[in-house]
Design an enzyme around this catalytic site. Structure first.
Site, PDB file in Angstrom:
ATOM      1  N   SER A  16      34.562  40.427  31.788  1.00 50.02           N
ATOM      2  CA  SER A  16      34.680  41.614  30.936  1.00 50.02           C
ATOM      3  C   SER A  16      34.639  41.294  29.448  1.00 50.02           C
ATOM      4  CB  SER A  16      35.975  42.361  31.273  1.00 50.02           C
ATOM      5  OG  SER A  16      37.069  41.470  31.244  1.00 50.02           O
ATOM      6  N   TYR A 157      49.315  25.547  31.463  1.00 51.33           N
ATOM      7  CA  TYR A 157      47.857  25.670  31.326  1.00 51.33           C
ATOM      8  C   TYR A 157      47.183  24.324  31.644  1.00 51.33           C
ATOM      9  CZ  TYR A 157      43.540  27.278  28.939  1.00 51.33           C
ATOM     10  OH  TYR A 157      42.246  27.651  28.625  1.00 51.33           O
TER      11      TYR A 157
HETATM   12  P1  NDP Z   1      39.635  35.925  27.287  1.00 52.83           P
HETATM   13  O1  NDP Z   1      41.099  36.085  27.175  1.00 52.83           O
HETATM   14  O2  NDP Z   1      38.747  36.428  26.213  1.00 52.83           O
HETATM   15  O3  NDP Z   1      39.113  36.546  28.688  1.00 52.83           O
HETATM   16  C1  NDP Z   1      39.771  36.239  29.870  1.00 52.83           C
HETATM   17  C2  NDP Z   1      39.014  36.880  31.011  1.00 52.83           C
HETATM   18  O4  NDP Z   1      39.698  36.533  32.243  1.00 52.83           O
HETATM   19  C3  NDP Z   1      38.981  38.392  30.933  1.00 52.83           C
HETATM   20  O5  NDP Z   1      37.731  38.847  31.402  1.00 52.83           O
HETATM   21  C4  NDP Z   1      40.084  38.806  31.932  1.00 52.83           C
HETATM   22  O6  NDP Z   1      39.870  40.064  32.557  1.00 52.83           O
HETATM   23  C5  NDP Z   1      39.953  37.719  32.965  1.00 52.83           C
HETATM   24  N1  NDP Z   1      41.141  37.572  33.782  1.00 52.83           N
HETATM   25  C6  NDP Z   1      42.372  37.162  33.411  1.00 52.83           C
HETATM   26  N2  NDP Z   1      43.211  37.166  34.469  1.00 52.83           N
HETATM   27  C7  NDP Z   1      42.494  37.594  35.523  1.00 52.83           C
HETATM   28  C8  NDP Z   1      42.798  37.817  36.891  1.00 52.83           C
HETATM   29  N3  NDP Z   1      44.011  37.584  37.371  1.00 52.83           N
HETATM   30  N4  NDP Z   1      41.808  38.247  37.719  1.00 52.83           N
HETATM   31  C9  NDP Z   1      40.549  38.487  37.242  1.00 52.83           C
HETATM   32  N5  NDP Z   1      40.217  38.293  35.940  1.00 52.83           N
HETATM   33  C10 NDP Z   1      41.170  37.860  35.105  1.00 52.83           C
HETATM   34  O7  NDP Z   1      39.433  34.367  27.511  1.00 52.83           O
HETATM   35  P2  NDP Z   1      38.241  33.361  27.208  1.00 52.83           P
HETATM   36  O8  NDP Z   1      36.940  34.017  27.350  1.00 52.83           O
HETATM   37  O9  NDP Z   1      38.563  32.631  25.976  1.00 52.83           O
HETATM   38  O10 NDP Z   1      38.483  32.336  28.410  1.00 52.83           O
HETATM   39  C11 NDP Z   1      37.662  32.243  29.554  1.00 52.83           C
HETATM   40  C12 NDP Z   1      38.009  30.950  30.259  1.00 52.83           C
HETATM   41  O11 NDP Z   1      37.769  29.846  29.382  1.00 52.83           O
HETATM   42  C13 NDP Z   1      39.475  30.850  30.669  1.00 52.83           C
HETATM   43  O12 NDP Z   1      39.576  30.207  31.925  1.00 52.83           O
HETATM   44  C14 NDP Z   1      40.077  29.979  29.591  1.00 52.83           C
HETATM   45  O13 NDP Z   1      41.203  29.300  30.062  1.00 52.83           O
HETATM   46  C15 NDP Z   1      38.929  29.042  29.287  1.00 52.83           C
HETATM   47  N6  NDP Z   1      38.981  28.410  27.991  1.00 52.83           N
HETATM   48  C16 NDP Z   1      38.973  29.149  26.818  1.00 52.83           C
HETATM   49  C17 NDP Z   1      39.019  28.501  25.608  1.00 52.83           C
HETATM   50  C18 NDP Z   1      38.995  29.212  24.291  1.00 52.83           C
HETATM   51  O14 NDP Z   1      39.218  28.562  23.254  1.00 52.83           O
HETATM   52  N7  NDP Z   1      38.733  30.487  24.224  1.00 52.83           N
HETATM   53  C19 NDP Z   1      39.098  27.034  25.523  1.00 52.83           C
HETATM   54  C20 NDP Z   1      39.080  26.373  26.795  1.00 52.83           C
HETATM   55  C21 NDP Z   1      39.025  27.046  27.964  1.00 52.83           C
HETATM   56  P3  NDP Z   1      40.424  41.446  31.906  1.00 52.83           P
HETATM   57  O15 NDP Z   1      39.668  41.596  30.617  1.00 52.83           O
HETATM   58  O16 NDP Z   1      40.069  42.497  32.898  1.00 52.83           O
HETATM   59  O17 NDP Z   1      41.884  41.264  31.687  1.00 52.83           O
END
Ligand code: NDP
Length: 245
Positions: A16, A157
């Site tokens: 999303s 984490y």
């Molecule tokens: P965001 O917070 O922007 O997005 C997180 C996404 O995960 C959203 O689409 C959210 O859905 C979804 N989500 C969370 N919990 C659930 C759940 N229980 N079931 C289904 N969907 C879920 O995060 P990022 O885009 O930054 O992160 C994406 C991935 O990359 C993560 O795994 C994060 O740990 C990893 N990451 C990010 C970094 C960064 O600096 N941004 C660095 C390293 C890793 P909804 O919108 O519906 O809540």
């Protein structure tokens, strides 16, 4: 609808917004039909789907909480029965709930492990069941540089992400002979909602390239790992971090 033989199908968890949305669009550009998972943000998932369609690709919305094993299995099964196959799974859904370990509540520990590590199990297990029958497929999971560096406040984490790396390596070895590949991408700091409150100046000082990454820079590597160009890569963790480690 009956799939054309060359139409490939991908499921991206957490599509999303942020990295997940960029991965959905990158896979759409590569010709995949993309199922966009989300948990709360239906509007965001619909926006992603609209962008997928504007690229000329097909897609659908698959709303479920990756923490819910039976919902995840049901969603995978209905995707496979609708599309006839699944070629790519990107385990991207993740959350943070930072706290010094000595003060960390059980809730914060569980929230992060349930999403990042148990969520990986809940979705990957039914997808791999199908991929080993198909004798093809690629799973890419999004870990983090935090699995490898001691970021204070992130024991939950780091535990989830390190578990994801270790479990992926084992799963990769188990399914390698069946034509299925399993890899991990470990981003550094990427400009998304997740790091919204991080102090820019201080975090840039930690990055040799002195800038925060873009979601597309992660998505390119995910797309490559899913492609035939990566046909001999499995069980690996690729960093996308501007040189942080
Ligand atoms: P965001 O917070 O922007 O997005 C997180 C996404 O995960 C959203 O689409 C959210 O859905 C979804 N989500 C969370 N919990 C659930 C759940 N229980 N079931 C289904 N969907 C879920 O995060 P990022 O885009 O930054 O992160 C994406 C991935 O990359 C993560 O795994 C994060 O740990 C990893 N990451 C990010 C970094 C960064 O600096 N941004 C660095 C390293 C890793 P909804 O919108 O519906 O809540």
């Amino acid at each position: 609808m009956v799939k054309q033989k060359n139409e490939r199908v991908a499921l991206v968890t957490g599509g999303s917004r942020g990295i997940g949305r960029a991965v959905c669009l990158e896979l759409a550009r590569a010709g995949y039909t993309v199922a966009v998972n989300y948990r709360k943000d239906r509007e965001g998932a619909e926006q992603t789907l609209q962008e997928i369609r504007s690229l000329g690709a097909g897609g659908s919305i698959a709303g479920f909480d990756v923490r819910d094993e039976s919902a995840a299995r049901q969603a995978v099964e209905s995707l496979v029965s609708e599309q006839g196959r699944i070629d790519v799974l990107v385990n991207n859904a993740g959350v943070t709930a930072d706290e010094l370990f000595v003060m960390m509540s059980r809730e914060k520990w569980d929230a992060v492990i349930d999403t990042g590590l148990n969520g990986f199990y809940n979705v990957t297990r039914p997808v791999l069941e199908r991929m080993v029958v198909q004798k093809s497929g690629s799973v890419v999971s999004i870990a983090s540089v935090s699995a490898l560096l001691p970021n204070r406040g992130q024991a939950n984490y780091a535990g989830a992400k390190a578990g994801l790396i270790a479990a992926s390596r084992v799963a990769a070895a188990e399914v390698a002979r069946l034509g299925v590949r399993v890899n991990v991408v470990a981003p550094g700091l990427i400009e998304t909602d997740m790091i919204r409150d991080f102090p820019r100046k201080e975090i840039k000082a930690l990055i040799p390239m002195a800038r925060i990454g873009r979601p597309e820079e992660v998505a390119h590597v995910v797309r490559f790992l899913c492609s035939q160009e990566a046909s001999y890569i499995t069980g690996q963790t690729i960093g996308v971090n501007g040189g942080m480690i």
